[in-house]
Scaffold this motif. Structure first.
Motif, mmCIF file in Angstrom:
data_model
loop_
_atom_site.group_PDB
_atom_site.id
_atom_site.type_symbol
_atom_site.label_atom_id
_atom_site.label_comp_id
_atom_site.label_asym_id
_atom_site.label_seq_id
_atom_site.Cartn_x
_atom_site.Cartn_y
_atom_site.Cartn_z
ATOM 1 N N SER A 73 9.399 -24.730 -16.397
ATOM 2 C CA SER A 73 11.154 -26.157 -15.736
ATOM 3 C C SER A 73 9.753 -27.148 -15.252
ATOM 4 C CB SER A 73 11.440 -25.602 -15.232
ATOM 5 O OG SER A 73 12.549 -24.563 -16.104
ATOM 6 N N LEU A 74 8.699 -27.471 -14.743
ATOM 7 C CA LEU A 74 8.403 -27.847 -13.862
ATOM 8 C C LEU A 74 7.196 -28.934 -13.977
ATOM 9 C CD1 LEU A 74 7.510 -24.985 -10.977
ATOM 10 C CD2 LEU A 74 8.886 -26.524 -10.375
ATOM 11 N N GLN A 75 6.929 -28.758 -15.421
ATOM 12 C CA GLN A 75 6.517 -30.040 -16.104
ATOM 13 C C GLN A 75 7.054 -31.113 -15.967
ATOM 14 O OE1 GLN A 75 2.583 -30.173 -16.642
ATOM 15 N NE2 GLN A 75 3.021 -31.380 -18.182
ATOM 16 N N ARG A 99 -1.728 -24.038 -10.994
ATOM 17 C CA ARG A 99 -0.475 -24.937 -11.492
ATOM 18 C C ARG A 99 -0.070 -24.786 -12.225
ATOM 19 N NH1 ARG A 99 -6.654 -26.301 -12.138
ATOM 20 N NH2 ARG A 99 -7.236 -28.112 -11.103
ATOM 21 N N TYR A 100 1.709 -25.031 -11.986
ATOM 22 C CA TYR A 100 2.698 -25.114 -12.396
ATOM 23 C C TYR A 100 2.799 -26.308 -13.508
ATOM 24 C CZ TYR A 100 3.513 -20.237 -10.944
ATOM 25 O OH TYR A 100 4.059 -19.505 -10.119
ATOM 26 N N ALA A 101 1.876 -27.165 -12.691
ATOM 27 C CA ALA A 101 2.575 -28.552 -13.286
ATOM 28 C C ALA A 101 1.130 -29.224 -13.354
ATOM 29 C CB ALA A 101 3.401 -29.484 -12.096
ATOM 30 N N HIS A 102 1.286 -30.418 -14.710
ATOM 31 C CA HIS A 102 -0.353 -30.915 -14.203
ATOM 32 C C HIS A 102 -0.695 -31.929 -15.344
ATOM 33 C CE1 HIS A 102 -4.511 -32.339 -14.952
ATOM 34 N NE2 HIS A 102 -4.517 -31.743 -12.783
ATOM 35 N N PRO A 103 -0.444 -33.864 -15.154
ATOM 36 C CA PRO A 103 -0.783 -34.426 -16.675
ATOM 37 C C PRO A 103 -1.815 -33.276 -18.191
ATOM 38 C CG PRO A 103 -1.522 -35.363 -14.247
ATOM 39 C CD PRO A 103 -1.447 -34.285 -13.974
ATOM 40 N N ASN A 104 -2.541 -33.170 -17.493
ATOM 41 C CA ASN A 104 -3.149 -32.474 -18.484
ATOM 42 C C ASN A 104 -2.857 -30.658 -18.461
ATOM 43 O OD1 ASN A 104 -5.176 -31.259 -20.235
ATOM 44 N ND2 ASN A 104 -7.034 -31.842 -18.804
ATOM 45 N N THR A 105 -1.977 -30.514 -19.622
ATOM 46 C CA THR A 105 -1.531 -29.449 -19.582
ATOM 47 C C THR A 105 -2.404 -28.337 -20.179
ATOM 48 O OG1 THR A 105 -1.951 -30.226 -21.826
ATOM 49 C CG2 THR A 105 0.429 -30.156 -20.743
#
Length: 543
Positions: A73-75, A99-105
């Motif tokens: 949900s957060l990405q 990390r739950y969200a980051h530009p680099n998955t």
């Protein structure tokens, strides 16, 4: 560098001022860029923090933390915020910094590269610059709270410094144009200043200016005449050693006005041009000075005056000695002429056989001359003054006039002490009276008498008298133009007044069937410093 040091003054000034302008403009530009960069960093930090706080405050973010797989949900939320705000990255992590969200998955589920424990522990926001997986960036971090107020994670938003540098670069062209304009204006101003300096220095180089200064000092110190320079306001701008000597000035008088210096009114009148003309004669501190005042023009504009002072004291003294010797010679010539006439008369009587008449003539002539000489000697016991009066009497006879000694004349022997001042005063007054009778003849009556306060002198003539309004002017030095041709003439009355005043006396003139000069020459021991003997009321011409 050596080539620049050996260049002309204008070139050195141009190079030096150009370097100063470049350094000033370059330094200003560097400070401006640093200040702008700092402002952009602060702006982007605040922007990143605002985005991070917005993300941390979203209800969807809080709800996602309660799910089994919050990253699902957060990405999407982080990607949407990143795209909407233009941030380079939006990262969301839990309390364990996973990390739950980051530009680099690929990095989702891994621990943060920078420590965020301080934010998770304190619950405060943070801004700054750090280096992460995407590079060095300006960051803002905000804690995420659950409904009970506990910190459950954090949101981190960043903008890469390359983005900040790109924005700074977009502001550089106006700056560069401004710097270039300032450099061109500074170079032009530098060229004008160098040109003006060269114009003001008449194109002379420093070594040439130094050589001129040395030569000027050498000339001013070597010349025997006094040199005094004045500006348009009447201030002294230059005075050489000879002028300091003659006028009694010091180095501190340079820059002062004429009215502030210890000079006589007559001297000030000549120096400031109130008494114009060439070879102006001034008596100053027992010296006879001849002054010439010449305007000075620079580039056809008057910038002041130069006054030259020549000391003629010794020349005037020699001329006075010559005048006295000439008077004596004239007296001897007159006596020789008279003696020759008498001898011719005696020879004629002898040739006619009038022996007794010749003897009587010789006897009478000798007795007459003896009575005249003894008459002067009886009244004037001082031999020097008596000799002067006897010589002046012979001179008067030669010039078609007669000198009469007044009945009240009485000078005791030894009272005068040094007779030089008395001879100067009496001799000048009698000479002036004889000049007044030149070509018309007449009588000069002289009275000299010693009293308790000094020597009283009265000399009257039967001439035309003094023109009204010139009673004081006649005592001014150089009153007559004869000074240029006849030595002391024109200075006699001025010297007489100076001599009397120096000893505390006075001299004045009035008309009474001709000009009558009266003077008081106090005794040496009667002179009172700073004071003058009181003048008596006007006296009529003796009968």
């Amino acid at each position: 560098m050596r080539r620049i040091l050996n260049a002309s003054l204008g070139t050195q000034l141009f190079v030096l001022q150009t370097v100063i302008v470049v350094l000033a403009v370059g330094g200003t530009a560097g400070v401006w860029m640093e200040h702008t960069r700092s402002q952009l960093d602060r702006q982007y930090q605040q922007r990143a923090l605002a985005i991070a706080e917005s993300v941390a405050g979203l209800p969807q973010v809080r709800e996602a933390f309660a799910r089994v797989h919050p990253e699902q949900s957060l990405q999407p939320i982080a990607a949407g915020v990143q795209a909407a705000t233009g941030a380079d990255y939006v990262v969301i992590a839990n309390r364990e910094q996973i990390r739950y969200a980051h530009p680099n998955t690929a990095l989702i589920g891994k621990r943060l590269s920078t420590d965020g424990s301080e934010i998770l522990t304190s619950g405060h926001t943070w801004t700054g610059i750090q280096t992460g997986t995407l590079g060095r960036s300006v960051r803002g971090k905000a804690p995420i709270f659950d409904p009970s107020g506990q910190v459950i994670g954090l949101a981190s938003v960043g903008v890469l410094q390359d983005t900040v540098a790109d924005e700074l670069g977009s502001a550089l062209p106006p700056l560069l144009w401004t710097v270039l304009a300032v450099l061109l204006a500074g170079s032009a101003a530098t060229g004008l200043i160098a040109r003006r300096v060269r114009h003001q220095t008449f194109g002379l180089e420093p070594r040439e200016i130094a050589a001129l200064l040395e030569q000027r000092e050498g000339v001013l110190r070597g010349v025997k005449e006094g040199v005094l320079a004045l500006d348009l306001q009447g201030r002294v701008t230059l005075v050489n050693d000879a002028a300091r000597d003659l006028l009694g000035l010091s180095v501190h008088d340079v820059g002062r006005g004429l009215r502030e210096m210890p000079l006589s009114e007559r001297m000030r009148d000549v120096l400031d041009g109130a008494d114009p003309g060439d070879d102006r004669v001034v008596l100053h501190r027992d010296r006879v000075l001849v002054l010439n005042r010449t305007p000075v023009a620079v580039r056809e504009q008057q910038s002041g005056w130069v006054v030259t002072l020549r000391d003629r004291t010794e020349l005037v003294e020699l001329a006075r000695e010559l005048d006295r010797a000439s008077s004596t010679t004239d007296a001897l010539r007159a006596q020789a002429h008279e003696f020759a006439n008498r001898m011719h008369t005696v020879v004629g009587l002898l040739e006619l056989g009038e022996h007794e008449t010749a003897v009587n003539y010789i006897t009478q002539t000798s007795e007459a001359y003896g009575r005249h000489a003894s008459g002067i000697r009886e009244k004037v016991a001082d031999p020097t003054l008596a000799a002067l009066l006897l010589a002046k009497s012979a001179e008067a006879a030669e010039r078609g006039a007669s000198l009469v000694l007044a009945e009240d004349a009485r000078v005791e022997e030894g009272v005068l002490g040094d007779p030089r001042d008395a001879v100067l005063v009496v001799g000048n007054l009698v000479a002036n009276a004889l000049d007044a009778l030149e070509g018309i003849g007449g009588v000069v009556e002289v009275s000299v008498r010693t009293e308790t306060d000094g020597l009283h002198v009265r000399v009257g003539d039967s001439g035309p008298g003094i023109t009204p309004g010139l009673a004081e002017e006649v005592f001014r030095e150089g009153f007559t133009t004869k000074i240029a041709h006849a030595g002391p003439r024109g200075l006699g009355l001025a010297l007489t007044r100076q001599t009397c005043s120096r000893r505390g006396g006075w001299v004045r003139v009035h008309n009474a069937d001709g000009a009558v000069f009266t003077a008081l020459l106090p005794r040496r021991d009667d002179v009172r410093p700073g004071g003058r003997t009181e003048e008596p009321p006007p006296m009529g011409r003796p009968q």
